[in-house]
Scaffold this motif. Structure first.
Motif, PDB file in Angstrom:
ATOM      1  N   PHE A  90       0.775  -1.315   0.060  1.00 32.94           N
ATOM      2  CA  PHE A  90      -0.068   0.043  -0.049  1.00 32.94           C
ATOM      3  C   PHE A  90       0.803   1.300  -0.060  1.00 32.94           C
ATOM      4  CE2 PHE A  90       1.168  -0.697   4.394  1.00 32.94           C
ATOM      5  CZ  PHE A  90       0.618   0.253   5.006  1.00 32.94           C
ATOM      6  N   ASP A  91       0.086   2.338  -0.321  1.00 31.16           N
ATOM      7  CA  ASP A  91       1.097   3.526  -0.413  1.00 31.16           C
ATOM      8  C   ASP A  91       1.223   4.095   1.030  1.00 31.16           C
ATOM      9  OD1 ASP A  91       1.757   6.287  -0.392  1.00 31.16           O
ATOM     10  OD2 ASP A  91       0.668   6.767  -2.075  1.00 31.16           O
ATOM     11  N   PRO A  92       2.367   4.348   1.745  1.00 33.17           N
ATOM     12  CA  PRO A  92       2.331   4.669   3.050  1.00 33.17           C
ATOM     13  C   PRO A  92       2.409   5.938   3.483  1.00 33.17           C
ATOM     14  CG  PRO A  92       4.671   4.443   1.707  1.00 33.17           C
ATOM     15  CD  PRO A  92       3.550   4.150   0.749  1.00 33.17           C
ATOM     16  N   ALA A  93       2.049   6.969   2.411  1.00 33.00           N
ATOM     17  CA  ALA A  93       2.181   8.531   2.835  1.00 33.00           C
ATOM     18  C   ALA A  93       1.365   8.693   3.822  1.00 33.00           C
ATOM     19  CB  ALA A  93       1.663   9.216   1.532  1.00 33.00           C
ATOM     20  N   LYS A  94      -0.045   8.288   3.641  1.00 36.20           N
ATOM     21  CA  LYS A  94      -1.063   8.799   4.927  1.00 36.20           C
ATOM     22  C   LYS A  94      -0.611   8.085   6.226  1.00 36.20           C
ATOM     23  CE  LYS A  94      -4.943   9.203   1.464  1.00 36.20           C
ATOM     24  NZ  LYS A  94      -6.416   9.019   0.919  1.00 36.20           N
ATOM     25  N   ALA A  95      -0.411   6.886   5.886  1.00 47.80           N
ATOM     26  CA  ALA A  95       0.178   6.196   7.211  1.00 47.80           C
ATOM     27  C   ALA A  95       1.321   6.734   7.974  1.00 47.80           C
ATOM     28  CB  ALA A  95       0.436   4.621   6.944  1.00 47.80           C
ATOM     29  N   PHE A  96       2.212   7.433   7.215  1.00 46.62           N
ATOM     30  CA  PHE A  96       3.396   7.910   7.901  1.00 46.62           C
ATOM     31  C   PHE A  96       3.055   9.366   8.447  1.00 46.62           C
ATOM     32  CE2 PHE A  96       6.456   5.109   5.604  1.00 46.62           C
ATOM     33  CZ  PHE A  96       6.989   4.554   6.475  1.00 46.62           C
ATOM     34  N   ALA A  97       2.251  10.005   7.790  1.00 46.47           N
ATOM     35  CA  ALA A  97       1.835  11.307   8.548  1.00 46.47           C
ATOM     36  C   ALA A  97       1.114  10.993   9.841  1.00 46.47           C
ATOM     37  CB  ALA A  97       0.741  12.061   7.244  1.00 46.47           C
ATOM     38  N   ALA A  98       0.105   9.983   9.645  1.00 46.41           N
ATOM     39  CA  ALA A  98      -1.006   9.839  11.011  1.00 46.41           C
ATOM     40  C   ALA A  98      -0.017   9.336  11.991  1.00 46.41           C
ATOM     41  CB  ALA A  98      -1.980   8.822  10.512  1.00 46.41           C
ATOM     42  N   LEU A  99       1.110   8.440  11.667  1.00 41.24           N
ATOM     43  CA  LEU A  99       1.975   8.080  12.825  1.00 41.24           C
ATOM     44  C   LEU A  99       2.907   9.293  13.122  1.00 41.24           C
ATOM     45  CD1 LEU A  99       3.232   4.788  11.070  1.00 41.24           C
ATOM     46  CD2 LEU A  99       1.885   4.839  13.103  1.00 41.24           C
ATOM     47  N   ARG A 100       3.340  10.063  12.439  1.00 42.48           N
ATOM     48  CA  ARG A 100       3.973  11.266  13.124  1.00 42.48           C
ATOM     49  C   ARG A 100       2.960  12.032  13.980  1.00 42.48           C
ATOM     50  NH1 ARG A 100       8.894  10.351  13.635  1.00 42.48           N
ATOM     51  NH2 ARG A 100      10.377  10.276  11.654  1.00 42.48           N
ATOM     52  N   GLU A 101       1.832  12.363  13.674  1.00 39.53           N
ATOM     53  CA  GLU A 101       1.005  13.194  14.524  1.00 39.53           C
ATOM     54  C   GLU A 101       0.609  12.200  15.639  1.00 39.53           C
ATOM     55  OE1 GLU A 101      -3.454  15.202  14.194  1.00 39.53           O
ATOM     56  OE2 GLU A 101      -2.567  14.241  12.110  1.00 39.53           O
ATOM     57  N   THR A 102       0.422  11.157  15.710  1.00 35.25           N
ATOM     58  CA  THR A 102      -0.238  10.491  16.760  1.00 35.25           C
ATOM     59  C   THR A 102       1.015   9.830  17.876  1.00 35.25           C
ATOM     60  OG1 THR A 102      -1.976   9.496  15.446  1.00 35.25           O
ATOM     61  CG2 THR A 102      -1.500   8.296  17.350  1.00 35.25           C
ATOM     62  N   PHE A 103       2.147   9.720  17.238  1.00 34.18           N
ATOM     63  CA  PHE A 103       3.320   9.250  17.964  1.00 34.18           C
ATOM     64  C   PHE A 103       4.601   9.954  17.862  1.00 34.18           C
ATOM     65  CE2 PHE A 103       0.739   5.442  16.955  1.00 34.18           C
ATOM     66  CZ  PHE A 103       0.451   5.006  18.295  1.00 34.18           C
TER      67      PHE A 103
END
Length: 263
Positions: A90-103
């Motif tokens: 999958f495209d990781p862009a949204k996941a990395f952005a969400a992880l940076r914000e949450t953790f």
């Protein structure tokens, strides 16, 4: 309730916390039980480990045929040849952005199939298999991957799990670790359960004849899907609640106790 004389035809085993304890090899009793089961049923590994990280366990257990499910179902391996049969990315862009914000401050990584991991910062020694390469985050964001990992230094698994409730990545499946401050994301719809169901269908084995054993959040769907789900004795309460049976801990050879009942 299993019918009289029932015996599993397909057995799916988690690795860490089920087949082995920490970095130790499987006990002699577990090896003997797995090999005895493999003489009369199909035994396979379903793990969150990568294809690089699972090889030694396959060798120790003597599993040399069939299918191995890696990366929480996102990567499927031919056990005999150790070649990759299928990969879901999958495209990781949204996941990395969400992880940076949450953790905030988390160390992030993405699986490089058959090689190791690409990471934003170094992870603790010995925790990742294969070649670990530190790369700029923009490079990670640009590369499709089957699995994303996040390690939150200085935090507890409980803190991480509590914060993970806030994480919203619609195109990914989230699981947390109960021993490390660790989060894993794989493509939406992918899990150990989905990959196990595919293997069972290929073999013509009904889910009622599948036994699955595990101890973690990433095992819960698999335990619910299998005809007989077994949670290890040290598993968190929510994992035990999803199982049909709770056995002894991994330290006390709980997996062997289960397999010896039928094999």
């Amino acid at each position: 309730m299993r019918p009289p004389g029932w015996q599993p035809r397909l057995i799916a085993l988690d690795v860490d916390g089920t087949t082995i304890h920490q970095h130790s090899p499987p006990s002699d009793r577990v090896v003997a039980a797995v090999r005895a089961a493999a003489e009369r049923a199909v035994v396979m590994i379903c793990t969150g480990r990568t294809v690089i990280g699972v090889g030694a366990v396959l060798d120790e257990l003597g599993l040399a045929s069939g299918t191995t499910v890696c990366s929480n179902g996102a990567v499927v391996l031919d056990t005999a040849t150790r070649s990759v049969k299928a990969v879901r990315t999958f495209d990781p862009a949204k996941a990395f952005a969400a992880l940076r914000e949450t953790f905030p401050g988390a160390h992030l990584g993405s699986e490089h199939v058959g090689v190791g991991q690409r990471v934003t910062e170094p992870f603790p020694d010995g925790i990742l298999a294969g070649v670990v390469t530190v790369v700029p985050e923009e490079e990670l964001v640009a590369l499709p991957t089957p699995k994303i990992i996040a390690y939150w230094p200085g935090r507890t698994p409980a803190e991480t799990a509590q914060r993970a409730v806030e994480l919203n990545v619609p195109d990914a499946e989230l699981t947390v670790d109960h021993e490390l401050a660790w989060v894993t994301l794989v493509p939406a719809g992918v899990s150990k359960a989905s990959a196990l169901a595919d293997v069972a269908a290929e073999l013509g084995i009904a889910r009622e004849d599948v036994l699955a054993a595990g101890d973690g959040d990433n095992d819960r769907a698999m335990l619910r899907w299998a005809g007989h789900g077994v949670a290890m004795g040290q598993a968190p309460a929510e994992v035990k609640a999803d199982a049909d049976e709770v056995t002894a801990t991994v330290v006390d050879d709980g997996l062997a106790l289960v397999l010896e009942r039928w094999f």
